[in-house]
Design a protein around this motif. Structure first.
Motif, PDB file in Angstrom:
ATOM      1  N   GLY A  54      42.131  37.615  80.889  1.00  0.00           N
ATOM      2  CA  GLY A  54      40.830  36.988  81.072  1.00  0.00           C
ATOM      3  C   GLY A  54      39.734  37.976  80.739  1.00  0.00           C
ATOM      4  O   GLY A  54      39.718  38.588  79.670  1.00  0.00           O
ATOM      5  N   THR A  55      38.826  38.191  81.683  1.00  0.00           N
ATOM      6  CA  THR A  55      37.767  39.189  81.477  1.00  0.00           C
ATOM      7  C   THR A  55      38.197  40.577  81.946  1.00  0.00           C
ATOM      8  O   THR A  55      37.456  41.543  81.789  1.00  0.00           O
ATOM      9  N   GLY A  56      39.390  40.667  82.536  1.00  0.00           N
ATOM     10  CA  GLY A  56      39.925  41.943  82.990  1.00  0.00           C
ATOM     11  C   GLY A  56      41.091  42.384  82.128  1.00  0.00           C
ATOM     12  O   GLY A  56      41.227  41.984  80.967  1.00  0.00           O
ATOM     13  N   TRP A  57      41.979  43.196  82.699  1.00  0.00           N
ATOM     14  CA  TRP A  57      43.127  43.693  81.964  1.00  0.00           C
ATOM     15  C   TRP A  57      44.203  44.134  82.948  1.00  0.00           C
ATOM     16  O   TRP A  57      43.976  44.243  84.149  1.00  0.00           O
ATOM     17  N   ILE A  58      45.386  44.385  82.392  1.00  0.00           N
ATOM     18  CA  ILE A  58      46.552  44.828  83.162  1.00  0.00           C
ATOM     19  C   ILE A  58      47.087  46.093  82.513  1.00  0.00           C
ATOM     20  O   ILE A  58      47.196  46.174  81.282  1.00  0.00           O
ATOM     21  N   TYR A  59      47.404  47.082  83.335  1.00  0.00           N
ATOM     22  CA  TYR A  59      48.094  48.279  82.849  1.00  0.00           C
ATOM     23  C   TYR A  59      49.512  48.247  83.380  1.00  0.00           C
ATOM     24  O   TYR A  59      49.735  48.142  84.592  1.00  0.00           O
ATOM     25  N   VAL A  60      50.506  48.309  82.478  1.00  0.00           N
ATOM     26  CA  VAL A  60      51.903  48.363  82.884  1.00  0.00           C
ATOM     27  C   VAL A  60      52.424  49.777  82.737  1.00  0.00           C
ATOM     28  O   VAL A  60      51.964  50.545  81.882  1.00  0.00           O
TER      29      VAL A  60
ATOM     30  N   VAL B 250      49.378  47.127  87.266  1.00  0.00           N
ATOM     31  CA  VAL B 250      48.135  47.076  88.031  1.00  0.00           C
ATOM     32  C   VAL B 250      47.175  46.146  87.309  1.00  0.00           C
ATOM     33  O   VAL B 250      46.970  46.285  86.093  1.00  0.00           O
ATOM     34  N   ARG B 251      46.581  45.224  88.045  1.00  0.00           N
ATOM     35  CA  ARG B 251      45.622  44.277  87.464  1.00  0.00           C
ATOM     36  C   ARG B 251      44.198  44.711  87.819  1.00  0.00           C
ATOM     37  O   ARG B 251      43.912  45.041  88.969  1.00  0.00           O
ATOM     38  N   PHE B 252      43.314  44.694  86.808  1.00  0.00           N
ATOM     39  CA  PHE B 252      41.924  45.113  86.976  1.00  0.00           C
ATOM     40  C   PHE B 252      40.982  43.959  86.672  1.00  0.00           C
ATOM     41  O   PHE B 252      41.215  43.182  85.741  1.00  0.00           O
ATOM     42  N   ALA B 253      39.899  43.864  87.439  1.00  0.00           N
ATOM     43  CA  ALA B 253      38.827  42.920  87.136  1.00  0.00           C
ATOM     44  C   ALA B 253      37.944  43.504  86.041  1.00  0.00           C
ATOM     45  O   ALA B 253      38.099  44.662  85.642  1.00  0.00           O
ATOM     46  N   SER B 254      36.986  42.727  85.560  1.00  0.00           N
ATOM     47  CA  SER B 254      36.145  43.157  84.444  1.00  0.00           C
ATOM     48  C   SER B 254      35.330  44.404  84.751  1.00  0.00           C
ATOM     49  O   SER B 254      34.979  45.162  83.843  1.00  0.00           O
ATOM     50  N   ASP B 255      35.049  44.648  86.039  1.00  0.00           N
ATOM     51  CA  ASP B 255      34.293  45.841  86.424  1.00  0.00           C
ATOM     52  C   ASP B 255      35.184  47.032  86.743  1.00  0.00           C
ATOM     53  O   ASP B 255      34.712  48.084  87.182  1.00  0.00           O
ATOM     54  N   GLY B 256      36.498  46.892  86.521  1.00  0.00           N
ATOM     55  CA  GLY B 256      37.437  47.974  86.773  1.00  0.00           C
ATOM     56  C   GLY B 256      38.032  47.980  88.166  1.00  0.00           C
ATOM     57  O   GLY B 256      38.891  48.813  88.475  1.00  0.00           O
ATOM     58  N   LYS B 257      37.607  47.054  89.025  1.00  0.00           N
ATOM     59  CA  LYS B 257      38.158  47.001  90.374  1.00  0.00           C
ATOM     60  C   LYS B 257      39.615  46.566  90.328  1.00  0.00           C
ATOM     61  O   LYS B 257      39.985  45.667  89.581  1.00  0.00           O
TER      62      LYS B 257
ATOM     63  N   TYR C  84      69.414  49.639  76.950  1.00  0.00           N
ATOM     64  CA  TYR C  84      68.881  48.372  76.464  1.00  0.00           C
ATOM     65  C   TYR C  84      67.359  48.422  76.326  1.00  0.00           C
ATOM     66  O   TYR C  84      66.681  49.270  76.914  1.00  0.00           O
ATOM     67  N   VAL C  85      66.843  47.441  75.585  1.00  0.00           N
ATOM     68  CA  VAL C  85      65.420  47.108  75.607  1.00  0.00           C
ATOM     69  C   VAL C  85      65.275  45.853  76.453  1.00  0.00           C
ATOM     70  O   VAL C  85      66.020  44.884  76.283  1.00  0.00           O
ATOM     71  N   TYR C  86      64.306  45.870  77.372  1.00  0.00           N
ATOM     72  CA  TYR C  86      64.003  44.701  78.197  1.00  0.00           C
ATOM     73  C   TYR C  86      62.625  44.177  77.812  1.00  0.00           C
ATOM     74  O   TYR C  86      61.660  44.938  77.741  1.00  0.00           O
ATOM     75  N   GLU C  87      62.536  42.870  77.598  1.00  0.00           N
ATOM     76  CA  GLU C  87      61.245  42.246  77.350  1.00  0.00           C
ATOM     77  C   GLU C  87      60.691  41.737  78.675  1.00  0.00           C
ATOM     78  O   GLU C  87      61.323  40.923  79.351  1.00  0.00           O
ATOM     79  N   THR C  88      59.526  42.228  79.052  1.00  0.00           N
ATOM     80  CA  THR C  88      58.969  41.923  80.371  1.00  0.00           C
ATOM     81  C   THR C  88      57.615  41.229  80.241  1.00  0.00           C
ATOM     82  O   THR C  88      56.934  41.332  79.215  1.00  0.00           O
ATOM     83  N   ASP C  89      57.228  40.552  81.297  1.00  0.00           N
ATOM     84  CA  ASP C  89      55.971  39.808  81.342  1.00  0.00           C
ATOM     85  C   ASP C  89      54.929  40.592  82.135  1.00  0.00           C
ATOM     86  O   ASP C  89      55.044  40.716  83.355  1.00  0.00           O
ATOM     87  N   PRO C  90      53.913  41.149  81.479  1.00  0.00           N
ATOM     88  CA  PRO C  90      52.902  41.936  82.201  1.00  0.00           C
ATOM     89  C   PRO C  90      52.171  41.147  83.286  1.00  0.00           C
ATOM     90  O   PRO C  90      51.647  41.734  84.231  1.00  0.00           O
TER      91      PRO C  90
ATOM     92  N   ASN D  51      42.293  50.386  77.578  1.00  0.00           N
ATOM     93  CA  ASN D  51      42.084  48.986  77.919  1.00  0.00           C
ATOM     94  C   ASN D  51      41.560  48.252  76.683  1.00  0.00           C
ATOM     95  O   ASN D  51      41.194  48.883  75.679  1.00  0.00           O
ATOM     96  N   PRO D  52      41.546  46.909  76.692  1.00  0.00           N
ATOM     97  CA  PRO D  52      41.168  46.180  75.475  1.00  0.00           C
ATOM     98  C   PRO D  52      39.787  46.533  74.940  1.00  0.00           C
ATOM     99  O   PRO D  52      39.575  46.524  73.720  1.00  0.00           O
ATOM    100  N   ALA D  53      38.842  46.851  75.804  1.00  0.00           N
ATOM    101  CA  ALA D  53      37.492  47.192  75.343  1.00  0.00           C
ATOM    102  C   ALA D  53      37.414  48.600  74.766  1.00  0.00           C
ATOM    103  O   ALA D  53      36.443  48.945  74.097  1.00  0.00           O
TER     104      ALA D  53
END
Length: 385
Positions: free
Chosen positions: A88-94, A108-115, A150-156, A353-355
């Motif tokens: 969305g407007t935030g991001w996830i770091y795996v 870890v999931r972050f909001a758009s302001d980094g929280k 192995y390689v594992y495909e995971t869902d962030p 992060n994406p930005a």
């Protein structure tokens, strides 16, 4: 031709185009060399324990064995490879967990302001999950660094269950990088006589089947054309995948791997090199070799690698003096940050992060020097974009 002779004439060649043309060709006539960082010198140690350039700040995002702030998730041991995903407007770091039997991936999931607004597991109870890579369809490939791993495909996003992908080969995996232009995924192998592989899915976006190929070329070769041949038995038993194809090119300890702008950059720790594979022309070249540096090499113990939207490579050290160094498009190698007083650790998981204005990485063993001492950081500042 002898290694040293080849190195002296190696250039990045067509990979230069991805970084801005002639400047790369000129800069790498003798390999990337030390010079002043575009960010300036490192400042004294800040409250987070890092040395950063002026204008940058940092915070500790998570510590092994402690709950991530505001969440119920206890951060995993030995944080390793990582990546960011838009949410969305935030991001996830795996982040991978490089421990036996109980490894896996945390997020870890972050909001758009980094929280920080969430943290959770996306893969559990796997073996020595070292690095990996993001896919264009928003999954994280987590790689086991064990024999016939192995390689594992995971869902962030933590919704779908992780899936084992044996078609991508069973070997001592390190990192991987998706090339959406040629619809292949490159994979490194962390052994002294390892190979570089690419996986061609039968259907792009579906990793359940496909063809595993290995790069073919002279082991001494540091520039010029290379080819690829199929690996007959990706299962790697009884014959290891790297020993199945005559003429497979050997790399001394494959580590980080990152694809952008037609080039796959990958690192080899045994000889402290950063390589460039130009996918359009199927040629390789050297971006950096510490043995060719004039004076003291600023980058040693090369490991994970990522790239900023501005074209700078960020290369993490395993050992050395615990720095992340940049390699700029005009061929300058310089420290971007340093983690002092943690010499028993290594730097892992660099990702933007994406930005492109926040940068994440971990000190895998922190100040304790053990898998229980991991620290994950965020750096914020005026990154070149």
């Amino acid at each position: 031709m002898e290694r040293r002779t080849l190195l002296r004439v190696a250039v990045v060649g067509t990979a230069a185009a991805a970084f801005g043309g002639a400047s790369w060709r000129e800069a790498f006539a003798a390999g990337a060399q030390p010079g002043p960082s575009p960010y300036g010198p490192l400042e004294p140690v800040n409250p987070s324990g890092l040395m950063l350039p002026k204008g940058f700040t940092s915070r500790v995002v998570a510590r092994t064995g402690q709950k991530v702030a505001g969440t119920a998730y206890t951060w995993h041991p030995a944080p390793d490879g990582g990546a960011c995903f838009a949410d969305g407007t935030g991001w996830i770091y795996v982040s991978n967990s490089e421990v036996p039997a109980t490894g896996g991936v945390g997020a870890v999931r972050f909001a758009s302001d980094g929280k920080i607004v969430g943290a959770y597991r996306t893969l559990a109870n796997t073996n020595v999950n070292c690095a990996g890579g993001a896919t264009p369809w928003q999954t994280w490939l987590s790689c086991e660094e064990v024999d016939r791993g192995y390689v594992y495909e995971t869902d962030p996003f933590g919704v779908k269950a992780a899936i084992r992908r044996p078609a991508m080969g069973r070997f001592k995996h390190e990192a991987c990088a998706s090339d959406p232009d040629r619809k292949v995924i490159y994979l490194t192998e962390d052994v002294p006589d390892g190979c570089l592989y690419r996986f061609k899915p039968t259907v792009w976006g579906d990793l359940s089947s496909g063809t595993l190929e290995v790069m073919v070329g002279a082991t001494s070769q540091t520039s010029g054309p290379v080819t690829w041949k199929p690996v007959p038995d990706p299962d790697g038993s009884p014959t290891a995948t790297r020993n199945q194809v005559s003429g497979a090119k050997r790399f001394n300890g494959g580590e980080g791997c990152y694809y952008a702008a037609g080039v796959c950059w990958f690192t080899t720790k045994g000889d402290n090199r950063v390589w460039a594979y130009d996918a359009a022309t199927s040629t390789i070249s050297l971006t950096y070799d510490d043995s060719l540096v004039n004076g003291t090499p600023p980058l040693t113990g090369v490991d994970n690698v990522t790239r900023s939207s501005g074209g700078d490579l960020f290369v993490a050290e395993d050992g050395g003096n615990m720095e992340i160094c940049i390699i700029t498009p005009n061929g300058i190698v310089a420290p971007f940050l340093r983690v002092p007083n943690q010499s028993g650790s290594e730097i892992t998981g660099p990702a933007f992060n994406p930005a492109g204005n926040r940068f994440y990485f971990s000190s895998q063993r922190g100040t304790s020097g053990t898998s229980g001492g991991g620290i994950t950081y965020e750096v914020t500042g005026p990154f070149r974009r």
